[in-house]
Design a protein around this motif. Structure first.
Motif, mmCIF file in Angstrom:
data_model
loop_
_atom_site.group_PDB
_atom_site.id
_atom_site.type_symbol
_atom_site.label_atom_id
_atom_site.label_comp_id
_atom_site.label_asym_id
_atom_site.label_seq_id
_atom_site.Cartn_x
_atom_site.Cartn_y
_atom_site.Cartn_z
ATOM 1 N N TYR A 189 0.853 -1.199 0.000
ATOM 2 C CA TYR A 189 0.000 0.000 0.000
ATOM 3 C C TYR A 189 0.887 1.247 0.000
ATOM 4 O O TYR A 189 0.950 1.997 0.979
ATOM 5 C CB TYR A 189 -0.921 -0.008 1.225
ATOM 6 N N PRO A 190 1.615 1.477 -1.110
ATOM 7 C CA PRO A 190 2.602 2.561 -1.159
ATOM 8 C C PRO A 190 2.016 3.970 -1.076
ATOM 9 O O PRO A 190 2.754 4.924 -0.827
ATOM 10 C CB PRO A 190 3.292 2.338 -2.515
ATOM 11 N N ASP A 191 0.708 4.099 -1.261
ATOM 12 C CA ASP A 191 0.076 5.422 -1.211
ATOM 13 C C ASP A 191 -0.683 5.665 0.096
ATOM 14 O O ASP A 191 -1.298 6.720 0.266
ATOM 15 C CB ASP A 191 -0.888 5.590 -2.395
ATOM 16 N N VAL A 192 -0.642 4.697 0.991
ATOM 17 C CA VAL A 192 -1.374 4.822 2.256
ATOM 18 C C VAL A 192 -0.391 5.097 3.393
ATOM 19 O O VAL A 192 0.522 4.309 3.627
ATOM 20 C CB VAL A 192 -2.181 3.550 2.567
ATOM 21 N N LEU A 193 -0.590 6.214 4.088
ATOM 22 C CA LEU A 193 0.340 6.624 5.139
ATOM 23 C C LEU A 193 -0.200 6.374 6.542
ATOM 24 O O LEU A 193 0.524 6.549 7.522
ATOM 25 C CB LEU A 193 0.679 8.111 4.990
ATOM 26 N N MET A 194 -1.459 5.976 6.634
ATOM 27 C CA MET A 194 -2.032 5.703 7.946
ATOM 28 C C MET A 194 -3.077 4.603 7.813
ATOM 29 O O MET A 194 -4.020 4.726 7.038
ATOM 30 C CB MET A 194 -2.652 6.972 8.547
ATOM 31 N N HIS A 195 -2.883 3.523 8.559
ATOM 32 C CA HIS A 195 -3.813 2.394 8.536
ATOM 33 C C HIS A 195 -4.515 2.336 9.886
ATOM 34 O O HIS A 195 -3.875 2.123 10.917
ATOM 35 C CB HIS A 195 -3.059 1.086 8.288
ATOM 36 N N THR A 196 -5.827 2.533 9.884
ATOM 37 C CA THR A 196 -6.606 2.559 11.123
ATOM 38 C C THR A 196 -7.443 1.291 11.237
ATOM 39 O O THR A 196 -8.206 0.958 10.331
ATOM 40 C CB THR A 196 -7.526 3.792 11.165
ATOM 41 N N PHE A 197 -7.293 0.592 12.360
ATOM 42 C CA PHE A 197 -8.032 -0.643 12.607
ATOM 43 C C PHE A 197 -8.962 -0.440 13.798
ATOM 44 O O PHE A 197 -8.566 0.101 14.829
ATOM 45 C CB PHE A 197 -7.071 -1.791 12.926
ATOM 46 N N SER A 198 -10.218 -0.873 13.625
ATOM 47 C CA SER A 198 -11.192 -0.837 14.717
ATOM 48 C C SER A 198 -12.216 -1.934 14.453
ATOM 49 O O SER A 198 -12.353 -2.424 13.336
ATOM 50 C CB SER A 198 -11.870 0.532 14.817
ATOM 51 N N HIS A 199 -12.933 -2.316 15.501
ATOM 52 C CA HIS A 199 -13.911 -3.399 15.361
ATOM 53 C C HIS A 199 -15.167 -2.908 14.633
ATOM 54 O O HIS A 199 -15.747 -1.888 14.995
ATOM 55 C CB HIS A 199 -14.307 -3.939 16.733
ATOM 56 N N LYS A 200 -15.568 -3.657 13.602
ATOM 57 C CA LYS A 200 -16.793 -3.347 12.867
ATOM 58 C C LYS A 200 -17.554 -4.634 12.601
ATOM 59 O O LYS A 200 -16.953 -5.690 12.371
ATOM 60 C CB LYS A 200 -16.478 -2.630 11.555
ATOM 61 N N SER A 201 -18.870 -4.538 12.589
ATOM 62 C CA SER A 201 -19.703 -5.705 12.341
ATOM 63 C C SER A 201 -19.857 -5.944 10.838
ATOM 64 O O SER A 201 -19.943 -4.992 10.051
ATOM 65 C CB SER A 201 -21.085 -5.497 12.968
ATOM 66 N N ASP A 202 -19.894 -7.209 10.442
ATOM 67 C CA ASP A 202 -20.113 -7.520 9.026
ATOM 68 C C ASP A 202 -21.591 -7.394 8.646
ATOM 69 O O ASP A 202 -21.956 -7.478 7.483
ATOM 70 C CB ASP A 202 -19.613 -8.926 8.702
ATOM 71 N N SER A 203 -22.455 -7.172 9.654
ATOM 72 C CA SER A 203 -23.894 -7.071 9.386
ATOM 73 C C SER A 203 -24.369 -5.632 9.216
ATOM 74 O O SER A 203 -25.494 -5.382 8.784
ATOM 75 C CB SER A 203 -24.668 -7.703 10.549
ATOM 76 N N GLY A 204 -23.491 -4.688 9.592
ATOM 77 C CA GLY A 204 -23.906 -3.291 9.543
ATOM 78 C C GLY A 204 -24.356 -2.760 10.888
ATOM 79 O O GLY A 204 -24.590 -1.557 11.052
ATOM 80 N N LEU A 205 -24.499 -3.653 11.866
ATOM 81 C CA LEU A 205 -24.866 -3.233 13.215
ATOM 82 C C LEU A 205 -23.749 -2.378 13.804
ATOM 83 O O LEU A 205 -22.585 -2.752 13.748
ATOM 84 C CB LEU A 205 -25.102 -4.455 14.095
ATOM 85 N N VAL A 206 -24.125 -1.221 14.352
ATOM 86 C CA VAL A 206 -23.138 -0.299 14.920
ATOM 87 C C VAL A 206 -23.176 -0.374 16.439
ATOM 88 O O VAL A 206 -24.233 -0.208 17.055
ATOM 89 C CB VAL A 206 -23.410 1.155 14.472
ATOM 90 N N MET A 207 -22.024 -0.675 17.034
ATOM 91 C CA MET A 207 -21.886 -0.684 18.483
ATOM 92 C C MET A 207 -20.608 0.062 18.847
ATOM 93 O O MET A 207 -19.664 0.114 18.055
ATOM 94 C CB MET A 207 -21.820 -2.121 19.026
ATOM 95 N N LYS A 208 -20.586 0.621 20.044
ATOM 96 C CA LYS A 208 -19.412 1.371 20.483
ATOM 97 C C LYS A 208 -18.357 0.397 20.989
ATOM 98 O O LYS A 208 -18.404 -0.060 22.120
ATOM 99 C CB LYS A 208 -19.790 2.361 21.584
ATOM 100 N N MET A 209 -17.405 0.077 20.131
ATOM 101 C CA MET A 209 -16.286 -0.777 20.523
ATOM 102 C C MET A 209 -15.117 0.132 20.902
ATOM 103 O O MET A 209 -14.953 1.225 20.344
ATOM 104 C CB MET A 209 -15.906 -1.724 19.392
ATOM 105 N N LEU A 210 -14.280 -0.314 21.813
ATOM 106 C CA LEU A 210 -13.332 0.598 22.456
ATOM 107 C C LEU A 210 -11.903 0.538 21.926
ATOM 108 O O LEU A 210 -11.112 1.450 22.167
ATOM 109 C CB LEU A 210 -13.313 0.325 23.968
#
Length: 343
Positions: A189-210
């Motif tokens: 990923y030579p054009d990406v300078l910041m990779h952000t990882f966080s928990h997300k649901s594959d169903s679209g359900l949104v919950m506050k993960m920490l």
């Protein structure tokens, strides 16, 4: 960028000349012994940095902890985190390192600064000089440690204030990893300078993960810098942290004058040649130590992979041997039947 400047001394008059630095070293038996213990390349690197011929990559532990000290200069770290997180944040305080942290936390980790933000969020700033092949697994452990620390802090605070604990009161945590030399995964990923990882649901359900983790590959940015220059505050910060080319440093302090006092602090440190030599030696030893650990890990991975390959090959040979034995038994059986038939 074409070379325009030969030294940073015109911008920072406090910088000593190479001759002045060498005289201080040769006049002291202690400093001469330290200096002579270095390789010729390391000697030149030290002299170039202290005389302003070359800039400093602030990712060295002693430099970043001094220049970005949250106790003395909280605004600097607040600015950096605001740029990374994309929102205005304020560093409230620096927290002591957690001695109970899981794993061999000295391995490959140069800097480890944990701060609490104004809203209670915890941010852990890590610097890795050498990219680690299992960055995802390692970061997961870091985030688990940090979240458990946050959980304990909030629970103890509730107990102190006679308040009932509620998980909804636990603020999020961020692990931010700067990599001077990123692993091969990031090169895809030579054009990406910041990779952000966080928990997300594959169903679209949104919950506050920490838990949140951000990887910033400095080496990939440096390649971009050479082609595109400094175009925004994020570029400015990565230049400050990872670039030692004095021409880019001049461009940086010209476009963003707020960085000049940070470099000034560095060159004020360099006035004390003895202190900065001890610091430089410590950084060299730490880097060598971490390099050895990395090589051991790499070698162990290679050995483990070879063991798996050998095991698979042995299994295949055993299977072939069994197949040959079965065929030989079948041949004997047929020969026996043929012999009986003739008789």
């Amino acid at each position: 960028m074409c070379s325009q400047y030969k030294s940073l001394k015109p911008f920072f008059p406090v910088i000593k000349t190479r001759e002045e630095i060498l005289k201080e070293i040769t006049d002291s038996e202690v400093l001469s012994a330290i200096f002579n213990s270095w390789t010729e390349e390391q000697q030149e690197q030290f002299l170039d940095i202290c005389s302003g011929i070359k800039g400093v990559k602030m990712l060295y532990d002693s430099y970043i902890k001094e220049i970005m000290n949250p106790e003395t200069n909280p605004d600097r770290l607040s600015w950096l985190l605001s740029v990374i997180l994309g929102q205005k944040v304020t560093v409230k305080q620096q927290l002591a390192n957690d001695n109970n942290r899981m794993g061999d936390e000295n391995s490959l980790v140069i800097t480890d600064i944990v701060v609490e933000l104004e809203d209670g969020t915890l941010a852990n700033i890590e610097v890795q000089k050498i990219g680690y092949l299992f960055a995802g697994e390692r970061a997961s452990c870091y985030m688990a440690d940090l979240l458990m620390r946050q959980y304990k802090r909030i629970k103890n605070k509730c107990k102190t204030n006679n308040k009932k604990f509620n998980y909804k009161d636990v603020p999020p945590v961020y692990t931010i990893v700067f990599m001077e030399q990123s692993s091969s995964d990031f090169k895809d990923y030579p054009d990406v300078l910041m990779h952000t990882f966080s928990h997300k649901s594959d169903s679209g359900l949104v919950m506050k993960m920490l838990q949140n983790c951000i990887f910033i590959p400095i080496d990939i940015f440096i390649n971009k810098l050479h082609n595109e220059g400094i175009n925004n505050e994020f570029d400015a910060w990565l230049t400050f942290l990872g670039c030692d080319d004095i021409n880019y440093i001049v461009e940086l302090i010209t476009k963003y004058p707020a960085f000049k006092p940070m470099y000034q602090d560095l060159y004020d440190m360099c006035k004390n040649v003895e202190e900065v030599m001890h610091t430089f030696s410590k950084d060299l030893q730490e880097y060598d130590h971490n390099t050895v650990l990395y090589m051991i890990d790499e070698l162990q991975d290679s050995v483990d992979a070879q063991k798996v390959t050998i095991k698979e090959q042995q299994a295949a040979l055993d299977s072939k041997d069994a197949e040959i034995a079965s065929l030989q038994a079948r041949v004997k059986e047929l020969e026996s039947k043929t012999g009986n038939s003739k008789s």
